[in-house]
Design a protein around this motif. Sequence first.
Motif, PDB file in Angstrom:
ATOM      1  N   UNK A  63       1.053  -1.458   0.397  1.00 49.48           N
ATOM      2  CA  UNK A  63       0.359  -0.005   0.108  1.00 49.48           C
ATOM      3  C   UNK A  63       0.775   0.903  -0.200  1.00 49.48           C
ATOM      4  N   UNK A  64       0.543   1.936   0.546  1.00 48.31           N
ATOM      5  CA  UNK A  64       0.718   3.741   0.249  1.00 48.31           C
ATOM      6  C   UNK A  64       0.445   4.135   1.503  1.00 48.31           C
ATOM      7  N   UNK A  65       1.593   5.351   1.927  1.00 46.80           N
ATOM      8  CA  UNK A  65       1.255   6.029   2.961  1.00 46.80           C
ATOM      9  C   UNK A  65       1.408   7.547   2.891  1.00 46.80           C
ATOM     10  N   UNK A  66       0.851   8.542   2.977  1.00 50.52           N
ATOM     11  CA  UNK A  66       1.576   9.513   2.941  1.00 50.52           C
ATOM     12  C   UNK A  66       2.262  10.975   3.644  1.00 50.52           C
ATOM     13  N   UNK A  67       2.975  11.692   4.503  1.00 54.56           N
ATOM     14  CA  UNK A  67       3.245  12.999   4.806  1.00 54.56           C
ATOM     15  C   UNK A  67       3.347  13.780   4.199  1.00 54.56           C
ATOM     16  N   UNK A  68       2.289  15.006   4.790  1.00 50.62           N
ATOM     17  CA  UNK A  68       2.357  16.196   4.450  1.00 50.62           C
ATOM     18  C   UNK A  68       3.755  17.450   5.565  1.00 50.62           C
ATOM     19  N   UNK A  69       3.961  18.315   4.882  1.00 51.93           N
ATOM     20  CA  UNK A  69       4.830  18.643   6.209  1.00 51.93           C
ATOM     21  C   UNK A  69       4.185  19.435   7.653  1.00 51.93           C
ATOM     22  N   UNK A  70       4.647  19.418   8.253  1.00 47.68           N
ATOM     23  CA  UNK A  70       3.779  18.981   9.300  1.00 47.68           C
ATOM     24  C   UNK A  70       3.006  18.539   9.785  1.00 47.68           C
ATOM     25  N   UNK A  71       2.437  17.777   9.385  1.00 51.64           N
ATOM     26  CA  UNK A  71       1.424  16.503   9.356  1.00 51.64           C
ATOM     27  C   UNK A  71       1.546  15.341   9.979  1.00 51.64           C
ATOM     28  N   UNK A  72       1.050  14.558  10.175  1.00 46.35           N
ATOM     29  CA  UNK A  72       1.084  12.683  10.984  1.00 46.35           C
ATOM     30  C   UNK A  72       1.208  12.601   9.368  1.00 46.35           C
ATOM     31  N   UNK A  73       1.776  11.079   9.105  1.00 44.63           N
ATOM     32  CA  UNK A  73       1.773  10.319   8.815  1.00 44.63           C
ATOM     33  C   UNK A  73       0.317   9.475   8.165  1.00 44.63           C
ATOM     34  N   UNK A  74       0.014   9.496   7.204  1.00 43.68           N
ATOM     35  CA  UNK A  74      -1.655   8.791   7.034  1.00 43.68           C
ATOM     36  C   UNK A  74      -1.761   7.791   5.703  1.00 43.68           C
ATOM     37  N   UNK A  75      -2.327   6.819   6.405  1.00 42.25           N
ATOM     38  CA  UNK A  75      -3.045   6.052   5.063  1.00 42.25           C
ATOM     39  C   UNK A  75      -3.734   6.594   4.372  1.00 42.25           C
ATOM     40  N   UNK A  76      -2.909   5.740   2.655  1.00 43.26           N
ATOM     41  CA  UNK A  76      -4.425   6.424   1.574  1.00 43.26           C
ATOM     42  C   UNK A  76      -4.287   5.247   0.948  1.00 43.26           C
ATOM     43  N   UNK A  77      -3.819   4.124   0.809  1.00 44.68           N
ATOM     44  CA  UNK A  77      -4.383   3.068  -0.240  1.00 44.68           C
ATOM     45  C   UNK A  77      -3.786   1.507   0.088  1.00 44.68           C
ATOM     46  N   UNK A  78      -4.526   0.741   0.464  1.00 40.26           N
ATOM     47  CA  UNK A  78      -3.468  -0.707   0.071  1.00 40.26           C
ATOM     48  C   UNK A  78      -4.306  -2.052  -0.468  1.00 40.26           C
ATOM     49  N   UNK A  79      -3.986  -2.953  -1.211  1.00 39.65           N
ATOM     50  CA  UNK A  79      -4.051  -3.641  -1.372  1.00 39.65           C
ATOM     51  C   UNK A  79      -3.733  -5.166  -0.687  1.00 39.65           C
ATOM     52  N   UNK A  80      -4.419  -5.972  -1.321  1.00 34.49           N
ATOM     53  CA  UNK A  80      -4.191  -7.713  -0.538  1.00 34.49           C
ATOM     54  C   UNK A  80      -3.546  -8.602  -1.950  1.00 34.49           C
ATOM     55  N   UNK A  81      -2.184  -8.804  -1.510  1.00 35.10           N
ATOM     56  CA  UNK A  81      -1.711  -9.273  -2.476  1.00 35.10           C
ATOM     57  C   UNK A  81      -1.792 -10.130  -3.174  1.00 35.10           C
ATOM     58  N   UNK A  82      -2.504 -11.066  -2.585  1.00 32.92           N
ATOM     59  CA  UNK A  82      -3.149 -12.571  -3.293  1.00 32.92           C
ATOM     60  C   UNK A  82      -4.407 -12.448  -3.608  1.00 32.92           C
TER      61      UNK A  82
END
Length: 121
Positions: free
Chosen positions: A34-53
């Motif tokens: 999946x993916x997380x993101x972090x903007x300046x001055x903000x906490x890291x946040x979840x974006x999206x995820x996928x089950x590999x199988x």
Amino acid sequence: VQLQAPGGGLVQAGDPLRLSCTASGRTFSTYARGWFRQAPGKEREFVAAIGWSSGITRYADSVKGRFTIARDNAKNTVYLQMNSLDPGDTAVYYCVAGGAITVVPGTYKYWGQGTQVTVSS
């Protein structure tokens, strides 16, 4: 497991952008990507995820309907197609791999180095 995500860049609001992340090493040990993101001055946040199988997906409410996560098992690559980008999407995006599809950063054991996505207005 090593994660390589060379994408990212500078785009204008409303433009699309696709990120990719290729895994190498003991990839059989990971269930979710999946993916997380972090903007300046903000906490890291979840974006999206996928089950590999399974292909099961999960999205943050803030990106639903705009972002799509997909995988190519043969290439060990996960993609994040981002449409209708907004300046609020500006952040460093991290590719992750772990044992479950969750929104909690600590549940993902493997992290890429991060790639900058900047959306100008």
